[in-house]
Design a protein around this motif. Structure first.
Motif, mmCIF file in Angstrom:
data_model
loop_
_atom_site.group_PDB
_atom_site.id
_atom_site.type_symbol
_atom_site.label_atom_id
_atom_site.label_comp_id
_atom_site.label_asym_id
_atom_site.label_seq_id
_atom_site.Cartn_x
_atom_site.Cartn_y
_atom_site.Cartn_z
ATOM 1 N N VAL A 1 1.067 -1.226 0.122
ATOM 2 C CA VAL A 1 0.177 -0.039 0.035
ATOM 3 C C VAL A 1 0.868 1.236 0.035
ATOM 4 O O VAL A 1 0.735 1.975 -0.770
ATOM 5 C CB VAL A 1 -0.993 0.234 1.116
ATOM 6 N N VAL A 2 1.778 1.244 0.884
ATOM 7 C CA VAL A 2 2.844 2.613 1.045
ATOM 8 C C VAL A 2 3.406 2.638 -0.418
ATOM 9 O O VAL A 2 3.821 3.826 -0.843
ATOM 10 C CB VAL A 2 3.840 2.204 2.178
ATOM 11 N N PHE A 3 4.032 1.522 -0.983
ATOM 12 C CA PHE A 3 4.947 1.573 -2.290
ATOM 13 C C PHE A 3 4.075 2.350 -3.243
ATOM 14 O O PHE A 3 4.951 2.855 -3.980
ATOM 15 C CB PHE A 3 5.063 0.069 -2.597
ATOM 16 N N CYS A 4 2.883 2.232 -3.353
ATOM 17 C CA CYS A 4 2.119 3.166 -4.345
ATOM 18 C C CYS A 4 2.294 4.359 -4.414
ATOM 19 O O CYS A 4 1.632 5.322 -5.329
ATOM 20 C CB CYS A 4 0.723 2.584 -4.456
ATOM 21 N N PHE A 5 2.758 5.029 -3.420
ATOM 22 C CA PHE A 5 2.661 6.506 -3.282
ATOM 23 C C PHE A 5 3.832 7.392 -3.302
ATOM 24 O O PHE A 5 4.029 8.430 -3.310
ATOM 25 C CB PHE A 5 2.283 7.007 -1.542
ATOM 26 N N PHE A 6 4.923 6.501 -4.100
ATOM 27 C CA PHE A 6 6.152 7.254 -4.317
ATOM 28 C C PHE A 6 6.149 7.928 -5.804
ATOM 29 O O PHE A 6 7.192 8.542 -6.168
ATOM 30 C CB PHE A 6 7.269 6.167 -4.338
ATOM 31 N N GLY A 7 5.250 7.546 -6.493
ATOM 32 C CA GLY A 7 5.334 8.299 -7.820
ATOM 33 C C GLY A 7 6.276 8.015 -8.672
ATOM 34 O O GLY A 7 6.759 6.856 -8.955
#
Length: 441
Positions: A385-391
């Motif tokens: 889930v967190v990995f998706c927020f790095f753009g």
């Protein structure tokens, strides 16, 4: 090889605590309080709870496969030897970026105490990193002992800050408890995610323990307890004494210490930041340098780096590569005025990718360990889930994976790599012939 060259429970716990207890404790209590108010303490508690499954997964892997390759070894065991290079590259080449960003954070507190600016922060960061590389060059026996001293001093300082400020607590600072709604607790937890990372770094030290199966569970449990007590203690005391006012300041440890020691708190906090930074980068360099030697051993980096890959030895060539890359990064940051945010985000993107690989391997490898595998599944979902927020920063780990595969392609004809499965055979062959070099301690 003499067991005196291995690390024990005390030194191992110090190295683990130093890696997990990052510089977030110096700033995150204020940042999360602004985000979610007193309810941010729920986010802190959730992240402490999150440490249990992720730590259990990495501890279980370390007990089964104690090797300097760490996560790269686990990936190779789970998905085949060709996966060790991409995973190893993700961590190894993120170490200079991650340690530089951590050192800059510590340097900024020292520079603030001395009235300096960003250039001074970089100079202090360079000094801290130089000391950490020298410590590791002299061996884990010294590095682990120094880590034990530093972590002990830091823990004592945090306990003192809590104790001297606690009498000034005010119950009204906890009302309203969730002024920004309960969704803000999730946002605060996202901020805190990287304050509780570090388990991937110390996985590379599993082979350095004299008895990993007995010591790793103890070290992991002690680390969770120490980190939980210190983080929750500072966060709760900070809220009780300072409240969640956005103007209360970004250095809560300084403000807590001011309650007991007055104006000298700024200098004390600067020293604490330097110690905390050194402890963190020291642990990451220790793990990263051993990973580089393991990758060289297996042919996933130039084989010249493989010297010093055996437990108890000092991976000096790998240390030289990491130190050189770190120096180049700090020089570029000074010349091009590259600030902390992009450096830290770039490192985080790589480290989270390492978590994804390591936890995916754990799901497959830990089938016989109910608790370890459950921890891996729960942790993997959260990390994805967190990995998706790095753009756009995701291009960096993608680039490193491509670079590793290209390296594998062009070196495939140079002879078969040893691979994690051949480590024991290689060491047995090494032991059977005389050595002209003494083992470094």
């Amino acid at each position: 090889m003499s067991s005196s060259h291995r690390i024990g429970v005390a030194q191992g716990t110090a190295l683990y605590v130093g890696a997990v207890l990052g510089g977030g404790v110096l700033a995150l209590p204020a940042l999360t309080a602004r985000e979610a108010g007193p309810a941010s303490l729920v986010a802190w508690a959730l992240m402490v709870a999150f440490c249990v499954p992720i730590a259990s997964a990495f501890a279980s892997l370390g007990m089964r496969y104690p090797d300097g390759g760490g996560v790269a070894t686990y990936a190779a065991k789970a998905f085949g030897p060709r996966t060790s290079a991409p995973v190893g590259w993700l961590f190894y080449f993120a170490v200079p970026v991650g340690t530089a960003s951590a050192a800059i954070v510590g340097g900024s507190y020292v520079a603030d105490a001395l009235g300096g600016g960003y250039r001074m922060s970089l100079a202090v960061a360079a000094t801290l990193l130089f000391g950490a590389y020298v410590s590791n060059w002299l061996g884990l026996k010294l590095s682990g002992g120094l880590q034990l001293l530093l972590v002990g001093m830091l823990a004592a300082l945090m306990v003192v800050a809590i104790a001297v400020a606690a009498p000034d607590s005010h119950s009204e600072n906890f009302t309203p408890f969730a002024p920004h709604g309960w969704l803000a607790v999730g946002h605060a937890a996202t901020l805190l995610f990287f304050a509780f990372s570090g388990w991937e770094a110390v996985s590379h030290l599993s082979g350095e323990f004299s008895n990993p199966r007995r010591q790793l569970p103890i070290v992991t449990g002690l680390t969770i307890v120490v980190v939980a007590v210190l983080y929750l203690g500072v966060a709760t005391t900070s809220m009780a004494v300072l409240g969640s006012d956005p103007e209360r300041g970004s250095v809560p440890l300084t403000l807590l210490l001011e309650r007991g020691i007055g104006d000298s708190a700024r200098a004390v906090t600067a020293v604490a930041a330097a110690l905390l930074t050194f402890a963190t980068v020291n642990a990451y360099i220790a793990g990263g340098s051993r990973l580089g030697a393991a990758l060289g051993r297996d042919g996933d980096l130039p084989r010249a780096l493989g010297k010093g890959n055996r437990a108890g030895e000092i991976p000096q060539r790998s240390l030289v590569v990491l130190a050189s890359l770190t120096a180049v990064l700090l020089i570029c940051a000074a010349v091009l005025d590259i600030r902390l945010d992009p450096i830290m985000t770039a490192a985080s993107a790589c480290f989270v990718a390492v978590y994804v690989a390591g936890l995916s391997a754990a799901v497959k490898l830990l089938r016989g360990s109910t608790f370890g595998r459950l921890g891996a599944v729960v942790s993997l979902v959260a990390v994805l889930v967190v990995f998706c927020f790095f753009g756009w920063y995701l291009l960096l780990p993608v680039g490193l994976v491509i670079g590793a595969k290209v390296f594998q392609h062009f070196t495939a004809g140079g002879g078969p790599a040893a691979g994690p499965d051949a480590v024991d055979a290689a060491e047995a062959a090494e032991e059977s012939r005389p050595s002209s070099e003494p083992v470094a301690g």
